[in-house]
Structures are given as structure tokens and as C-alpha cells.
Scaffold this active site. Structure first.
Site, PDB file in Angstrom:
ATOM      1  N   GLY A  14       0.810  -1.208   0.000  1.00 54.57           N
ATOM      2  CA  GLY A  14       0.000   0.000   0.000  1.00 54.57           C
ATOM      3  C   GLY A  14       0.843   1.258   0.000  1.00 54.57           C
ATOM      4  CE  LYS A  93     -14.558 -11.671   7.895  1.00 55.84           C
ATOM      5  NZ  LYS A  93     -15.193 -12.554   6.878  1.00 55.84           N
ATOM      6  CE1 TYR A 147      -8.983   2.725   8.212  1.00 57.52           C
ATOM      7  CE2 TYR A 147      -9.490   4.895   9.079  1.00 57.52           C
ATOM      8  CZ  TYR A 147      -8.568   3.979   8.633  1.00 57.52           C
ATOM      9  OH  TYR A 147      -7.230   4.292   8.603  1.00 57.52           O
TER      10      TYR A 147
END
Length: 317
Positions: A14, A93, A147
Site C-alpha cells: 500500500g 474484519k 473503519y
């Protein structure tokens, strides 16, 4: 001279993860990058694949992982509203099951573990700037909750593993960060504005544009990650990491238009649900305990980021 370590970075392909992998390799470590490539991209780590001390593993952290490493940086989780709201159940999750699995691994192999938490744990804050002692104002059932609450629960797990199992933890609360390798379509304000301005498209500013953010360039943030991980084990956090230099969203849009020399006009749109009106870190703890503060100015950081997106868009066209 410090011995090299074998270090696991989840979310390693990322935006932040790829910069961290790069830095850890530069310091002579062996790096295992774990990513399911949901929002990360191999393009971010292509330049590292020929390094014999770098390994990329496709894996989803919601499933257990069995490796032998010295340190773990847990960065796995979509971080932009567009991505984390696309599959909100999976986002929660990733934060919660991912934390459990990585903490379980750290417990088994006695590794030190770093959690990339977020300023989103403060929600739409009633305290400004935000200190680590502020508990936040978060909507538990809103569109951003997958989030925000996922990251809050992950912090709970880290501190419970620390208290119950004596795991060596480091919890960092990351404020808005920008720089090369941001995803061009992630919906975050810096990448949005730059891509729109480079294409001479209208720049979309939500709400009045008076809401504020504090933007930290990625290199400064990675410096803080490494310093925090290398600090004494008694320093566990949470620690705010970000740039306290605050500016309005409208000011940022105008600055990007000016730097690029864009023909873009500013287009105002309604403010999204639960969008914070202010966000600014109090970094007193980071200054004192890590001897760290950002040193890359907004102008310098934006120039580097614009150069990256300009090349990316030129290649894609």
C-alpha cells in the site's frame, strides 16, 4: 552496529506500507511484505522485487499466518472512505480479525508489534487539537464506523494483549498523510485535488471548505514509525503521528491549483456523513519521547506528490 532484523509488514504494497518496506530494506533488514492487493498494488513494490532481502506474500490477514520474524508492522486495512466503505464488513474484519491474527503471531514468536491506528478514532472531535488522552466522539453506526470502530477495537485488542500476555506493542495514531504512491482514485483530498487539477477538471470541495486538516508528508511519517519501533519497550503509545500545521480544505485546493497552474475551477458539494470539521494532532508526546516532528513543508511535499501524479497520468494516457 545494530544487527539486521527479519521484519513483517502487513499491507506492505500500500501507500504507507511500500514506503516503510523501502526504508527497512535501506537500513539493512530482511522484509516480508504481506498483502492481499485489495487496495495495494504491485506497482508500489516492483522496484523492490529484485532485492534478495525482500519477499512479497499474497495473503489476507483475516486468516492466520505462520512465519518467524523479529518485528511486525500491522498496516493492513483500506484507509480511504471510498475503499473502506465499498465492503464495510470486510473492513471491520481486516481491523479486528487482522489484529487478533497478528497479535497471536507476535505472542507465539515473541515479536514486537506495531499497530497503524488512526486519527479517525477521535471521530468528529470536540477537543482541538487532539491529544492522546481524548477518547473521541465517534458514531458507532455511521457510514465511516467500519473503519473508525474497527481501528478503535484493534487498539483495545493491542492493549489487552499487552496487559494479559505481556506482548511488546507500539500503537500509533496516524493523521492525514500524503505523498507519492497514493492511489489516484482513493477519494482522499490531496490525491483528488491533484488529479483533478492536472486534468483541468473541476476541483470538488465538500461543505464550505472551511473544515481543516493537517497534512504530513509520507517520508516524515515513516521516520516516526521507525523511531517509535526502535524506542524502549516501556513506550507503547498510543502516540499521535502527524503534522500539526493546519489548513482549510479550500486553502489546499487553491494552493494546488496555483502550484500546477491549472485551469480548474472549484466546485462546492454537500459534506459527506460524519466528516470531521477539524483534525489536528497534538504531537507533544512524539516530540518529547521520540525527538520527532515533521520537517517537510506543505509546499515541498505537494511538489513531490504532484510530480509523481504528473508522471503517472502521462504514462496512463
Amino acid at each position: 552496529m545494530e544487527l539486521s532484523k527479519r521484519i513483517l509488514v502487513t499491507g506492505g504494497s500500500g501507500f504507507l506500507g511500500s514506503h516503510l518496506c523501502e526504508r527497512l530494506l535501506e537500513e539493512g533488514n530482511e522484509v516480508l511484505c504481506v498483502d492481499n492487493f485489495y487496495t495495494g498494488t504491485k506497482n508500489n513494490i516492483l522496484h523492490l522485487l529484485d532485492n534478495p532481502f525482500f519477499e512479497s506474500i499474497r495473503h489476507d490477514v483475516t486468516f492466520p499466518l505462520y512465519l518467524e520474524v523479529d518485528e511486525i508492522y500491522n498496516l493492513a486495512c483500506p484507509a480511504s472512505p471510498i475503499h473502506y466503505q465499498h465492503d464495510p464488513v470486510q473492513t471491520t474484519k481486516t481491523s479486528v480479525h487482522g489484529a487478533i491474527n497478528m497479535l497471536g503471531l507476535a505472542k507465539r514468536i515473541k515479536a514486537k508489534i506495531f499497530q497503524a491506528s488512526t486519527s479517525e478514532v477521535y471521530g468528529d472531535p470536540e477537543v482541538h487539537p487532539q491529544t492522546e488522552k481524548y477518547w473521541g466522539k465517534v458514531n458507532p453506526i455511521g457510514l465511516r464506523s467500519c473503519y473508525d470502530e474497527g481501528k478503535r477495537c484493534a487498539e483495545t485488542l493491542f492493549f489487552d494483549y499487552y496487559r494479559q500476555h505481556s506482548i511488546r506493542i507500539k500503537v500509533a495514531r496516524i493523521f492525514n498523510t500524503y505523498g507519492p504512491r497514493m492511489h489516484p482514485n482513493d477519494g482522499r483530498v490531496v490525491s483528488n485535488f491533484i488529479v483533478q487539477a492536472l486534468r483541468n477538471k473541476p476541483i470538488t470541495v465538500y461543505g464550505s471548505g472551511k473544515q481543516t486538516r493537517s497534512f504530513c508528508f509520507v517520508d516524515d511519517l515513516i521516520d516516526a514509525f521507525v523511531k517509535f519501533m526502535q524506542s524502549d519497550d516501556h513506550l507503547i503509545g498510543p502516540i499521535n503521528l502527524g503534522n500539526p500545521a493546519e489548513c482549510s480544505i479550500l486553502y489546499l485546493a487553491e494552493k494546488i491549483i496555483d502550484i500546477i497552474g491549472s485551469k480548474s475551477m472549484i466546485e462546492m458539494k454537500p459534506l459527506p456523513s460524519d466528516d470531521p470539521k477539524q483534525r489536528k494532532p497534538d504531537i507533544t508526546v512524539a516530540k518529547k519521547e521520540l525527538n520527532w516532528e515533521p520537517n517537510i513543508s506543505l509546499d515541498d511535499g505537494l511538489n513531490k506528490t504532484i510530480e509523481y501524479f504528473d508522471k503517472m497520468l502521462f504514462v496512463s494516457n
